[in-house]
Design a protein around this motif. Sequence first.
Motif, PDB file in Angstrom:
ATOM      1  N   ILE A   1       0.987  -1.227   0.166  1.00 47.41           N
ATOM      2  CA  ILE A   1      -0.110  -0.039   0.044  1.00 47.41           C
ATOM      3  C   ILE A   1       0.846   1.185   0.002  1.00 47.41           C
ATOM      4  O   ILE A   1       0.700   2.128  -0.943  1.00 47.41           O
ATOM      5  N   ASN A   2       1.921   1.102   0.837  1.00 42.97           N
ATOM      6  CA  ASN A   2       2.846   2.317   0.907  1.00 42.97           C
ATOM      7  C   ASN A   2       3.647   2.674  -0.504  1.00 42.97           C
ATOM      8  O   ASN A   2       3.622   3.780  -0.955  1.00 42.97           O
ATOM      9  N   ALA A   3       3.970   1.328  -1.015  1.00 43.38           N
ATOM     10  CA  ALA A   3       4.713   1.494  -2.410  1.00 43.38           C
ATOM     11  C   ALA A   3       4.011   2.188  -3.437  1.00 43.38           C
ATOM     12  O   ALA A   3       4.192   2.789  -4.150  1.00 43.38           O
ATOM     13  N   GLU A   4       2.491   1.681  -3.353  1.00 46.47           N
ATOM     14  CA  GLU A   4       1.600   2.139  -4.370  1.00 46.47           C
ATOM     15  C   GLU A   4       1.397   3.673  -4.145  1.00 46.47           C
ATOM     16  O   GLU A   4       1.265   4.349  -4.945  1.00 46.47           O
ATOM     17  N   MET A   5       1.181   4.023  -2.763  1.00 46.19           N
ATOM     18  CA  MET A   5       1.076   5.552  -2.541  1.00 46.19           C
ATOM     19  C   MET A   5       2.182   6.204  -3.212  1.00 46.19           C
ATOM     20  O   MET A   5       2.208   7.341  -3.625  1.00 46.19           O
ATOM     21  N   TYR A   6       3.428   5.735  -2.825  1.00 48.59           N
ATOM     22  CA  TYR A   6       4.596   6.369  -3.262  1.00 48.59           C
ATOM     23  C   TYR A   6       4.575   6.481  -4.778  1.00 48.59           C
ATOM     24  O   TYR A   6       4.954   7.731  -5.469  1.00 48.59           O
TER      25      TYR A   6
ATOM     26  N   PHE B   1      -8.644  -5.467   4.472  1.00 49.67           N
ATOM     27  CA  PHE B   1      -9.801  -5.311   5.074  1.00 49.67           C
ATOM     28  C   PHE B   1     -10.799  -6.583   4.988  1.00 49.67           C
ATOM     29  O   PHE B   1     -11.533  -7.204   5.936  1.00 49.67           O
ATOM     30  N   GLU B   2     -10.862  -6.995   3.687  1.00 53.34           N
ATOM     31  CA  GLU B   2     -11.976  -8.084   3.153  1.00 53.34           C
ATOM     32  C   GLU B   2     -11.510  -9.266   4.032  1.00 53.34           C
ATOM     33  O   GLU B   2     -12.096 -10.144   4.053  1.00 53.34           O
ATOM     34  N   ARG B   3     -10.008  -9.445   4.313  1.00 54.93           N
ATOM     35  CA  ARG B   3      -9.779 -10.604   4.749  1.00 54.93           C
ATOM     36  C   ARG B   3      -9.189 -10.490   6.327  1.00 54.93           C
ATOM     37  O   ARG B   3      -8.555 -11.111   6.916  1.00 54.93           O
TER      38      ARG B   3
ATOM     39  N   VAL C   1      -4.855  -2.581   8.539  1.00 56.58           N
ATOM     40  CA  VAL C   1      -4.147  -1.694   7.633  1.00 56.58           C
ATOM     41  C   VAL C   1      -3.214  -0.745   8.741  1.00 56.58           C
ATOM     42  O   VAL C   1      -3.940  -0.152   9.602  1.00 56.58           O
ATOM     43  N   LYS C   2      -1.885  -0.641   8.364  1.00 56.62           N
ATOM     44  CA  LYS C   2      -1.300   0.437   8.955  1.00 56.62           C
ATOM     45  C   LYS C   2      -0.499   1.262   8.045  1.00 56.62           C
ATOM     46  O   LYS C   2       0.247   0.944   7.393  1.00 56.62           O
ATOM     47  N   LEU C   3      -1.018   2.507   7.998  1.00 63.05           N
ATOM     48  CA  LEU C   3      -0.188   3.378   6.975  1.00 63.05           C
ATOM     49  C   LEU C   3       1.006   3.988   7.716  1.00 63.05           C
ATOM     50  O   LEU C   3       0.935   4.258   8.694  1.00 63.05           O
ATOM     51  N   GLU C   4       2.082   4.150   6.528  1.00 65.46           N
ATOM     52  CA  GLU C   4       3.263   4.739   7.100  1.00 65.46           C
ATOM     53  C   GLU C   4       3.486   5.907   6.256  1.00 65.46           C
ATOM     54  O   GLU C   4       2.826   6.169   5.440  1.00 65.46           O
TER      55      GLU C   4
END
Length: 169
Positions: free
Chosen positions: A13-18, A61-63, A67-70
């Motif tokens: 998630i962090n890599a995609e946000m980056y 979340f479905e699983r 989620v831990k955002l950095e």
Amino acid sequence: MKETMAEAFNRQINAEMYSSYLYLSMEAYFQSIGLNGFAVWMRAQVQEELMHAMKFYDFVFERNGKVKLEAIEKPESHWGSPLDAFEAILKHEQHVSSLIDDLVNLAIEEKDHASNIFLQWFVTEQVEEESTVGAIVDRLRLIERDNAGLFMMDAELGKRVFTPPAPSE
């Protein structure tokens, strides 16, 4: 979802946000040098990367994972030329492909079939990303310092429109 997979997906998630942030920085670069078509292409890429991040976010979340955002790393903000920028994109997309491959390997190791199936969409997506960017790099190399060619390419890239995939994807 096993903790190992949830942690790995949080890193993705962090890599995609980056990735989204990097493309936003590239959009600003292209705006600053007057290549608005290239900027439009980047804006669509920003939206696509955000959508990728949200696909991972929703899947965690479905699983029943957490989620831990950095913090998101600061991206580059200047490139020497459009070719330099797209070569950086190609290198970045190859890196993202390796991250997806690592996630697939982890899902297989963890015997997490649901995650493996989910990740196959991203495997296919990365093939498309590398192919698309590679083609643009090749064309930029061909036109090199031909301003007419650059402006024609700017007009072509400016036609890109982000279209999110159908909800079933």
